[in-house]
Write a protein that holds these residues in place. Structure first.
Motif, PDB file in Angstrom:
ATOM      1  N   TRP A 111       0.829  -1.196   0.000  1.00  0.00           N
ATOM      2  CA  TRP A 111       0.000   0.000   0.000  1.00  0.00           C
ATOM      3  C   TRP A 111       0.869   1.253   0.000  1.00  0.00           C
ATOM      4  CZ3 TRP A 111      -0.843   4.458   2.645  1.00  0.00           C
ATOM      5  CH2 TRP A 111      -2.056   5.129   2.406  1.00  0.00           C
ATOM      6  N   GLY A 112       0.557   2.186  -0.910  1.00  0.00           N
ATOM      7  CA  GLY A 112       1.236   3.471  -0.953  1.00  0.00           C
ATOM      8  C   GLY A 112       2.559   3.482  -1.689  1.00  0.00           C
ATOM      9  N   HIS A 113       3.064   2.320  -2.084  1.00  0.00           N
ATOM     10  CA  HIS A 113       4.350   2.265  -2.772  1.00  0.00           C
ATOM     11  C   HIS A 113       4.145   2.414  -4.273  1.00  0.00           C
ATOM     12  CE1 HIS A 113       7.156   1.070   0.545  1.00  0.00           C
ATOM     13  NE2 HIS A 113       5.983   0.868   1.131  1.00  0.00           N
ATOM     14  N   PRO A 114       5.188   2.776  -5.014  1.00  0.00           N
ATOM     15  CA  PRO A 114       5.039   2.989  -6.461  1.00  0.00           C
ATOM     16  C   PRO A 114       4.346   1.818  -7.151  1.00  0.00           C
ATOM     17  CG  PRO A 114       7.198   3.736  -5.754  1.00  0.00           C
ATOM     18  CD  PRO A 114       6.564   3.077  -4.555  1.00  0.00           C
ATOM     19  N   GLY A 115       3.359   2.134  -7.981  1.00  0.00           N
ATOM     20  CA  GLY A 115       2.618   1.116  -8.709  1.00  0.00           C
ATOM     21  C   GLY A 115       1.398   0.591  -7.992  1.00  0.00           C
ATOM     22  N   PHE A 116       1.197   0.966  -6.733  1.00  0.00           N
ATOM     23  CA  PHE A 116       0.068   0.424  -5.979  1.00  0.00           C
ATOM     24  C   PHE A 116      -1.247   1.011  -6.469  1.00  0.00           C
ATOM     25  CE2 PHE A 116      -3.057   0.952  -2.581  1.00  0.00           C
ATOM     26  CZ  PHE A 116      -3.243  -0.376  -2.205  1.00  0.00           C
ATOM     27  N   ASP A 117      -2.217   0.128  -6.677  1.00  0.00           N
ATOM     28  CA  ASP A 117      -3.595   0.531  -6.967  1.00  0.00           C
ATOM     29  C   ASP A 117      -4.470  -0.597  -6.427  1.00  0.00           C
ATOM     30  OD1 ASP A 117      -6.193   0.899  -8.200  1.00  0.00           O
ATOM     31  OD2 ASP A 117      -5.222   2.303  -9.580  1.00  0.00           O
ATOM     32  N   PRO A 118      -5.394  -0.293  -5.526  1.00  0.00           N
ATOM     33  CA  PRO A 118      -6.181  -1.361  -4.902  1.00  0.00           C
ATOM     34  C   PRO A 118      -7.211  -2.006  -5.810  1.00  0.00           C
ATOM     35  CG  PRO A 118      -6.974   0.775  -4.186  1.00  0.00           C
ATOM     36  CD  PRO A 118      -5.738   1.030  -4.999  1.00  0.00           C
ATOM     37  N   TYR A 152      24.501  15.398  -5.587  1.00  0.00           N
ATOM     38  CA  TYR A 152      23.809  14.234  -6.142  1.00  0.00           C
ATOM     39  C   TYR A 152      24.046  14.183  -7.648  1.00  0.00           C
ATOM     40  CZ  TYR A 152      21.274  12.771  -1.932  1.00  0.00           C
ATOM     41  OH  TYR A 152      20.954  12.283  -0.691  1.00  0.00           O
ATOM     42  N   PRO A 153      24.089  12.994  -8.235  1.00  0.00           N
ATOM     43  CA  PRO A 153      24.359  12.885  -9.677  1.00  0.00           C
ATOM     44  C   PRO A 153      23.342  13.655 -10.514  1.00  0.00           C
ATOM     45  CG  PRO A 153      24.528  10.738  -8.611  1.00  0.00           C
ATOM     46  CD  PRO A 153      23.952  11.680  -7.594  1.00  0.00           C
ATOM     47  N   THR A 154      23.775  14.114 -11.678  1.00  0.00           N
ATOM     48  CA  THR A 154      22.898  14.837 -12.594  1.00  0.00           C
ATOM     49  C   THR A 154      21.724  13.953 -13.012  1.00  0.00           C
ATOM     50  OG1 THR A 154      24.774  16.119 -13.445  1.00  0.00           O
ATOM     51  CG2 THR A 154      22.777  16.049 -14.805  1.00  0.00           C
ATOM     52  N   GLY A 155      20.525  14.504 -12.929  1.00  0.00           N
ATOM     53  CA  GLY A 155      19.333  13.755 -13.307  1.00  0.00           C
ATOM     54  C   GLY A 155      18.892  12.717 -12.295  1.00  0.00           C
ATOM     55  N   TRP A 156      19.502  12.711 -11.126  1.00  0.00           N
ATOM     56  CA  TRP A 156      19.218  11.688 -10.100  1.00  0.00           C
ATOM     57  C   TRP A 156      17.747  11.670  -9.719  1.00  0.00           C
ATOM     58  CZ3 TRP A 156      21.862   7.739  -8.001  1.00  0.00           C
ATOM     59  CH2 TRP A 156      21.416   7.212  -6.780  1.00  0.00           C
ATOM     60  N   PHE A 157      17.209  12.822  -9.388  1.00  0.00           N
ATOM     61  CA  PHE A 157      15.830  12.883  -8.908  1.00  0.00           C
ATOM     62  C   PHE A 157      14.824  12.727 -10.049  1.00  0.00           C
ATOM     63  CE2 PHE A 157      18.221  15.360  -5.683  1.00  0.00           C
ATOM     64  CZ  PHE A 157      18.052  14.464  -4.632  1.00  0.00           C
ATOM     65  N   GLU A 158      15.207  13.117 -11.258  1.00  0.00           N
ATOM     66  CA  GLU A 158      14.321  12.950 -12.399  1.00  0.00           C
ATOM     67  C   GLU A 158      14.084  11.472 -12.721  1.00  0.00           C
ATOM     68  OE1 GLU A 158      15.490  16.985 -12.184  1.00  0.00           O
ATOM     69  OE2 GLU A 158      16.722  15.163 -12.148  1.00  0.00           O
ATOM     70  N   THR A 159      15.005  10.613 -12.312  1.00  0.00           N
ATOM     71  CA  THR A 159      14.840   9.164 -12.524  1.00  0.00           C
ATOM     72  C   THR A 159      14.282   8.464 -11.286  1.00  0.00           C
ATOM     73  OG1 THR A 159      17.120   8.676 -11.821  1.00  0.00           O
ATOM     74  CG2 THR A 159      16.748   9.142 -14.166  1.00  0.00           C
ATOM     75  N   GLY A 160      13.753   9.246 -10.340  1.00  0.00           N
ATOM     76  CA  GLY A 160      13.162   8.642  -9.144  1.00  0.00           C
ATOM     77  C   GLY A 160      14.163   8.249  -8.092  1.00  0.00           C
ATOM     78  N   GLY A 161      15.359   8.859  -8.128  1.00  0.00           N
ATOM     79  CA  GLY A 161      16.376   8.528  -7.139  1.00  0.00           C
ATOM     80  C   GLY A 161      15.978   8.938  -5.732  1.00  0.00           C
ATOM     81  N   PRO A 162      16.479   8.233  -4.715  1.00  0.00           N
ATOM     82  CA  PRO A 162      16.112   8.547  -3.328  1.00  0.00           C
ATOM     83  C   PRO A 162      16.867   9.754  -2.782  1.00  0.00           C
ATOM     84  CG  PRO A 162      17.714   6.770  -3.362  1.00  0.00           C
ATOM     85  CD  PRO A 162      17.392   7.064  -4.805  1.00  0.00           C
ATOM     86  N   LEU A 163      16.272  10.374  -1.800  1.00  0.00           N
ATOM     87  CA  LEU A 163      16.921  11.435  -1.041  1.00  0.00           C
ATOM     88  C   LEU A 163      17.135  10.932   0.373  1.00  0.00           C
ATOM     89  CD1 LEU A 163      17.888  14.347  -0.555  1.00  0.00           C
ATOM     90  CD2 LEU A 163      15.499  14.961  -0.081  1.00  0.00           C
ATOM     91  N   LYS A 164      18.363  11.043   0.859  1.00  0.00           N
ATOM     92  CA  LYS A 164      18.687  10.591   2.213  1.00  0.00           C
ATOM     93  C   LYS A 164      18.614  11.770   3.181  1.00  0.00           C
ATOM     94  CE  LYS A 164      22.334   7.898   2.468  1.00  0.00           C
ATOM     95  NZ  LYS A 164      23.722   7.430   2.213  1.00  0.00           N
ATOM     96  N   VAL A 165      17.867  11.594   4.256  1.00  0.00           N
ATOM     97  CA  VAL A 165      17.728  12.646   5.260  1.00  0.00           C
ATOM     98  C   VAL A 165      17.968  12.053   6.640  1.00  0.00           C
ATOM     99  CG1 VAL A 165      16.092  13.979   3.885  1.00  0.00           C
ATOM    100  CG2 VAL A 165      15.240  12.268   5.484  1.00  0.00           C
ATOM    101  N   TYR A 166      18.467  12.892   7.535  1.00  0.00           N
ATOM    102  CA  TYR A 166      18.699  12.446   8.902  1.00  0.00           C
ATOM    103  C   TYR A 166      17.393  12.425   9.687  1.00  0.00           C
ATOM    104  CZ  TYR A 166      23.741  12.917   8.269  1.00  0.00           C
ATOM    105  OH  TYR A 166      25.025  12.763   7.845  1.00  0.00           O
ATOM    106  N   GLY A 202      11.029  14.509  -7.324  1.00  0.00           N
ATOM    107  CA  GLY A 202      10.899  13.580  -8.432  1.00  0.00           C
ATOM    108  C   GLY A 202      10.075  12.363  -8.100  1.00  0.00           C
ATOM    109  N   GLY A 203       9.654  12.216  -6.831  1.00  0.00           N
ATOM    110  CA  GLY A 203       8.762  11.126  -6.451  1.00  0.00           C
ATOM    111  C   GLY A 203       9.430   9.874  -5.955  1.00  0.00           C
TER     112      GLY A 203
END
Length: 299
Positions: free
Chosen positions: A157-164, A246-260, A275-276
């Protein structure tokens, strides 16, 4: 193994009486309906009542019977029972795939049984997040027992691609997600929406997410973490920093963001990165020990 025709004849041959070999048994109806559904039955002559068996690609087996009998008359039929033996060497390790309600005609119970079996096999043999989720949606609409449906793999539930309710479609680029079983002790796997890749079974949500990111965005573990997102006048400075490290285009390809985070085992959040992609929580304690006494510092 005897031909399918001779196998089918074994449904009534168990009695060894010629006068019983010409009637249409409930097992004949089940056999024919399975064949029409493109399933391949056989008679298991080692089982009590010669169960109708279906062998699966992973060497496990389904058994279909009614109280250890498939040769009874359709008018005497009560309910089909279908059991999946997880371990061929352990008859006690099984899952109930179908159990008729007991108030249907033989024809109606047989139709419900076969549609459930076909949907369950499709989910059991499916590979990849998209295939498993879509076959799960079909299985959830059958007469399969609740625990059987809960044991089927599907996108969390709630993860990419989920549809009930609606089937999901593959993505063009590798996209991490998580598939799970909703059983009492759920299993989870990192997975991908663009290909059939699946990670190992995990109990921990975050580990499954990280497995998926290892597949879709290798190198993410070496990227720096930042404090939880800030808004306002410093937001543009934070984005400039991210674009720099972060690498160029990282977030446009759905890359993760690390936060404390100061919360131990804080859950990674899908869809919260620019970028989702996933917001990956990196634990960092806020505890600061008190300075030691000056004399203690000298020791």
């Amino acid at each position: 193994m005897p031909s399918p025709k001779k196998q089918r004849q074994l449904i009534t041959a168990r009695y060894g009486r010629a006068d019983l070999n010409d009637y249409t048994a409930a097992g004949h109806l089940l056999w024919d309906t399975l064949v029409n559904a493109n399933l391949t039955p056989r008679i298991d002559e080692t089982s009590a009542g010669r169960a109708i068996a279906i062998d699966l690609p992973d060497s496990t087996t389904l058994w279909c019977t009614e109280d250890a009998d498939v040769s009874h008359l359709p008018s005497d039929h009560e309910a089909w029972s279908v059991i999946h033996f997880h371990n061929p060497t352990d008859s006690g390790d099984y899952l109930q795939v179908y159990l008729g309600p007991g108030d249907l005609s033989c024809e109606a119970d047989t139709a419900a049984c076969v549609s459930t079996v076909a949907a369950w096999i499709a989910n059991w043999t499916a590979v990849g997040a998209v295939a498993q989720h879509n076959t799960y949606l079909t299985l959830s609409k059958t007469a399969a027992p609740r625990e059987t449906i809960r044991a089927a793999w599907h996108i969390s539930w709630g993860h990419p691609g989920f549809d009930p309710t609606n089937p999901t479609t593959p993505t063009e680029q590798h996209t991490a997600t998580v598939i799970e079983q909703s059983a009492d002790l759920p299993g989870r796997r990192g997975a991908c929406l663009a290909c059939p890749w699946e990670g190992p079974i995990r109990r921990d949500h975050n580990t499954a997410v990280e497995d998926g990111l290892d597949h879709t965005h290798p190198g993410w573990r070496s990227l720096p973490a930042i404090p939880q997102g800030k808004s306002g006048k410093n937001a543009h400075l934070l984005r400039a920093y991210l674009d720099a490290v972060y690498p160029t285009g990282w977030f446009e390809t759905g890359g993760p963001l690390k936060v404390y985070t100061s919360v131990a085992n804080d859950r990674h959040e899908p869809g919260k990165a620019p970028g989702g992609g996933y917001l990956v929580k990196v634990y960092r304690s806020t505890y600061t020990p008190n300075p030691k006494h000056q004399q203690q510092a000298l020791l």
